[in-house]
Design a protein around this motif. Structure first.
Motif, short mmCIF file in Angstrom:
data_model
loop_
_atom_site.label_atom_id
_atom_site.label_comp_id
_atom_site.label_asym_id
_atom_site.label_seq_id
_atom_site.Cartn_x
_atom_site.Cartn_y
_atom_site.Cartn_z
N LEU A 81 -4.36 4.42 4.55
CA LEU A 81 -4.71 5.65 3.83
C LEU A 81 -4.00 6.87 4.43
CD1 LEU A 81 -8.52 5.08 3.12
CD2 LEU A 81 -6.66 5.10 1.45
N GLU B 80 -3.99 6.19 -9.48
CA GLU B 80 -4.28 6.64 -8.12
C GLU B 80 -5.53 5.94 -7.57
OE1 GLU B 80 -4.41 10.86 -8.69
OE2 GLU B 80 -2.33 11.13 -8.04
N ALA B 81 -6.53 5.75 -8.44
CA ALA B 81 -7.73 5.02 -8.01
C ALA B 81 -7.39 3.57 -7.67
CB ALA B 81 -8.79 5.07 -9.12
N ALA C 263 0.84 -1.20 0.00
CA ALA C 263 0.00 0.00 0.00
C ALA C 263 0.88 1.25 0.00
CB ALA C 263 -0.93 -0.01 1.21
N THR D 159 1.86 4.18 -3.33
CA THR D 159 1.86 5.64 -3.18
C THR D 159 3.22 6.24 -3.52
OG1 THR D 159 0.19 5.49 -1.45
CG2 THR D 159 1.44 7.53 -1.56
N LYS E 91 -0.54 6.77 3.19
CA LYS E 91 -0.53 7.21 1.80
C LYS E 91 -0.58 8.74 1.71
CE LYS E 91 -3.13 5.25 -1.31
NZ LYS E 91 -2.15 4.98 -2.39
N LEU E 92 -1.45 9.34 2.51
CA LEU E 92 -1.58 10.80 2.50
C LEU E 92 -0.31 11.47 2.99
CD1 LEU E 92 -5.25 11.20 3.80
CD2 LEU E 92 -4.43 11.65 1.48
N ILE F 206 -5.93 3.32 -4.20
CA ILE F 206 -6.94 3.31 -3.13
C ILE F 206 -7.62 1.94 -3.07
CG2 ILE F 206 -9.13 4.32 -2.39
CD1 ILE F 206 -8.15 6.95 -3.68
N VAL G 6 -5.53 -0.59 -1.18
CA VAL G 6 -5.66 -0.53 0.29
C VAL G 6 -6.92 -1.27 0.73
CG1 VAL G 6 -6.01 1.01 2.25
CG2 VAL G 6 -4.37 1.62 0.47
N ILE G 7 -8.05 -0.97 0.07
CA ILE G 7 -9.32 -1.61 0.43
C ILE G 7 -9.25 -3.11 0.16
CG2 ILE G 7 -11.78 -1.70 -0.10
CD1 ILE G 7 -11.55 1.28 -0.90
N GLU H 47 -7.36 0.01 6.94
CA GLU H 47 -7.60 0.95 5.84
C GLU H 47 -7.31 2.39 6.27
OE1 GLU H 47 -11.41 0.31 4.13
OE2 GLU H 47 -10.89 -1.67 3.36
N HIS H 48 -7.68 2.74 7.50
CA HIS H 48 -7.42 4.11 7.95
C HIS H 48 -5.93 4.36 8.12
CE1 HIS H 48 -11.72 4.38 8.56
NE2 HIS H 48 -11.60 5.65 8.89
#
Length: 763
Positions: free
Chosen positions: A720, A608-609, A245, A249, A723-724, A612, A615-616, A716-717
């Motif tokens: 993500l 990019e999609a 994940a 990124t 990633k951010l 995401i 990750v899910i 996931e949180h």
């Protein structure tokens, strides 16, 4: 020598004098002559027309798209225009020249007035460099000559290979991590406590896998399968999923920086595609009026509904594969062949994977659908109904939906088509995998109350050690087949086609030349014939290659927790793919029309999609598909370690027995045949947590359900957030590039200020 430099070649059959096709061809060539084009005709088995644009066209191009301060005020400036720009400008004018019958080149090609239109591969130094340093198998591990690719094929192609090379380079780290994960799993191949319990379960009798003529079986019979499962499904898999994940990124962020460096060195950072297209329209026709932006909510609603219907059809095809597997397990289990009956579930999984691959080939085969795109550039595609083919379903539907949308420009059409075809390809490739990952063994019911297809065939069940091996097999079969058989065919078909075209035309040319020995052959004739004998090129900006690699990227990231070897397979494939594409482009296909670009377009948003979704997807695989959560819940809530202090005991001891529920044979459905020697005995059912009396879910089931949900949300949180943070921490544009652009802006403004006359300044 300059007289023999031609920008484009048109090819036509030899039509009868005065025929409709001959008249239409003459009208088109006359329109080009009116614009100042030089046209040279050579007759062989076909008619060849060399096209050379007049200098003033390129002077207009420079005036419209060059900084005013750097324009050269003389008519010889066109000589400095790169060959790629010449080809691009001439191609645009050819495609947009209208005859007195209101027909364009694509209309004439559709009516067989012209057979082909292509730029030439020429004997020039840069081509020889590319053939030596790029389009050879000997330079498999050498750095790509990106600058030379750009000078020969244009920025669009060069950016594709720069992106593919960057992706391949970073795959090395993902492949090493995947190998380390498999190696870590291999260390527990025989020592895993869960695998040991399955291998030692000589007295645990399991329910039959089908209703008729299927015997009960011992859990220990699946010892090897359990070892393989726990080699894939262990704590290292969770770490690897988090790593991938973050890797996805970092890959995109580093690519953005690399792209900024590349396009800045090409002086394209501030280039505007829309402005370029408007300039070309004005060069072709000074009276041209731009097509204004429009939007129709009704049309968008219709497109959305039809796209959803297509996705439902693709999901339905995945359901057909589910039905096949359910029927195959029942048939193979009852087979008289011991190999089939003993390994019915594995054989059903593998044959199902092969069928899935064949479905992918049928639904995504690129043939006439791509030719449709290639032959009609710049937003002038005809309705897809003109190209009926059941073997390019996804392509034809995507093109039809693009026709409904009526995009304003070619780039908008390309972006719209890209999103639609990717969605269709994604569901074609992944619908079956989604079922295996998240639904297999969870919607099949339980003994005495099985869920059945058409009231007859039971849905499949998972192995007691988990469903992740089924997903592993499915992904391995599809990736291996795609990267071997598909790539071999992708290379051999153009090669064989090229050889057949050469063989077909050479005898005719020899007889023609022998009959006319006294006439000297035109020096252009051989070059044009050699280019014509090459395979037609897909002009849609490497669309097929982008799509192929992006789908591969999806396999490499979305379900990588179930198949850690995916990055390694992708790495091997890409090293070969780069040079296979180079050989096809340089030696087997006609020259591609160069296109300008400053990025990889909408594919970046698609990637990019996918990041995401990765990750899910990996969070769901670990939480639902993997046995990781049930084992952890058992260790910390139900194992012997929670009741007393056993420092020397593995806390997963007893997990398998705890995860199996008891079923009474007398509760089987009436039509289920039961062997008489097991009457009255209790048979344990796998992969469920149910009470022995009424078969309702136990408290442990709800504990595991809550733990799965909590892990999924947490994973996931965290992923993500990482990633951010990575996206924030790694700037898209390097400081050096920012400072260079800032300095250039400042210098340009200062130069402009020098031209402001004192008497023009207010006050």
């Amino acid at each position: 020598q300059n007289e023999e430099k031609w920008d484009f070649v048109l090819v036509s059959d030899i039509h009868e004098m005065g025929s409709e096709k001959e008249i239409k061809r003459k009208k088109f060539l006359d329109e080009l002559s009116k614009k100042g084009f030089t046209i040279k005709k050579i007759e062989d088995t076909k008619l060849f027309y060399g096209i050379r644009a007049p200098p003033h066209i390129f002077w207009k191009y420079q005036c419209l798209l060059t900084n005013p301060n750097s324009r050269q005020q003389n008519s010889s400036a066109y000589q400095d225009v790169p060959v790629t720009t010449r080809i691009r400008v001439v191609h645009f004018i050819l495609q947009n020249t209208v005859t007195s019958d209101l027909e364009k080149l694509h209309d004439l090609m559709k009516k067989k007035v012209f057979e082909a239109a292509f730029p030439l591969h020429k004997k020039e130094e840069i081509r020889e460099i590319l053939k030596k340093k790029w389009a050879r198998w000997r330079v498999l591990f050498k750095e790509q000559p990106i600058e030379e690719i750009r000078c020969y094929f244009g920025e669009k192609v060069a950016l594709y290979f720069a992106w593919l090379g960057w992706y391949t380079y970073l795959l090395i780290f993902a492949a090493v991590a995947g190998l380390a994960t498999v190696a870590a799993g291999a260390t527990v191949f025989s020592s895993s406590q869960v695998s040991k319990e399955i291998c030692n379960a000589n007295n645990t009798i399991m329910c039959p896998l089908c209703d008729q003529n299927c015997s009960f079986w011992l859990l220990s019979d699946t010892c090897t399968y359990a070892k393989v499962t726990h080699m894939i499904d262990n704590e290292a898999t969770v770490v690897f999923a988090i790593f991938m994940a973050i890797w996805a990124t970092v890959f995109l962020e580093l690519w953005k920086r690399e792209r900024a460096n590349v396009v800045t060195s090409w002086e394209l950072y501030g280039w505007d595609e829309e402005e370029e297209e408007l300039a070309l329209q004005l060069i072709n026709n000074s009276q041209h009026e731009p097509r204004l932006y429009q939007h129709s909510y009704l049309r968008s609603t219709i497109v959305l509904i039809l796209a959803l219907l297509m996705i439902m059809v693709l999901i339905g095809i995945a359901h057909a594969l589910v039905i096949y597997r359910a029927v195959a397990v029942a048939v193979f289990t009852q087979s008289n062949t011991s190999l089939l009956s003993k390994h019915a579930d594995i054989i059903a999984v593998m044959t199902g994977a092969v069928l899935h691959y064949l479905t992918i080939v049928i639904m995504t085969k690129v043939g006439r659908g791509t030719a449709c795109l290639a032959a009609f550039p710049h937003g002038q595609l005809p309705p897809c109904s003109s190209y009926p083919s059941v073997l390019q379903v996804n392509w034809n539907v995507a093109l039809f939906l693009c026709d409904l949308e009526k995009p304003r420009t070619f780039s908008q059409r390309e972006n719209s088509f890209t999103v639609k075809i990717f969605l269709f390809q994604f569901f074609t490739h992944f619908s079956s995998l989604i079922y295996i990952a998240f639904f297999l063994g969870r919607v099949n019911g339980h003994p005495g109350h099985y869920v059945r297809i058409a009231g007859h065939w039971r849905l499949e069940e998972c192995h007691p050690s988990g469903c992740i091996t089924d997903l592993f097999i499915q992904m391995a079969v599809i990736m291996v087949l795609k990267q071997t058989f598909s790539n071999i065919m992708e290379y051999l078909i153009p090669l064989i086609s090229h050889q057949l075209r050469k063989k077909k035309k050479h005898p005719q040319r020899r007889s023609l030349m022998l009959g006319d020995e006294e006439e000297a052959e035109d020096p252009c004739k051989r070059q044009w014939l050699n280019n014509y004998e090459l395979n037609e090129v897909n002009v849609f900006s490497l669309f097929n290659e982008y799509l192929e690699i992006v789908i591969q990227y999806s396999f490499t990231t979305i379900f990588v927790a179930a198949f850690p070897l995916a990055p390694l397979l992708a790495l091997i494939n890409n090293v070969i793919e780069i040079h296979m594409d180079a050989i096809k482009m340089m030696r087997l296909r006609r020259r591609m029309v160069p296109r300008k670009a400053k990025d990889i377009g909408i594919w970046l948003q698609v990637l990019e999609a996918i990041g995401i979704l990765a990750v899910i997807g990996n969070g769901l695989v670990i939480a639902i598909t993997s046995d990781f959560i049930p084992v952890q819940v058992y260790k910390y809530m139900y194992s012997p370690c929670t009741r007393e202090n056993h420092t020397s005991m593995d806390c997963s001891t007893g997990y398998i027995n705890n995860s199996l529920s008891v079923f009474h044979i007398q509760d089987f459905e009436p039509h289920t045949k039961v062997l008489p020697e097991f009457k009255g005995e209790q048979i344990k059912e796998y992969r469920d947590y149910r009470n022995a009396d009424d078969y309702t879910y136990t408290v442990q089931f709800w504990h595991i359900f809550a733990a799965r949900l909590a892990f999924l949300i947490l994973f996931e949180h965290v992923a993500l957030c990482v990633k951010l943070i990575a996206a924030w921490y790694i700037p898209d544009v390097p400081q050096r590039v920012k400072n260079k652009i800032l300095t250039e802006k400042h210098n340009n403004l200062r130069d402009e200020l020098r031209w402001v006359m004192p008497w023009k300044v207010p006050g």
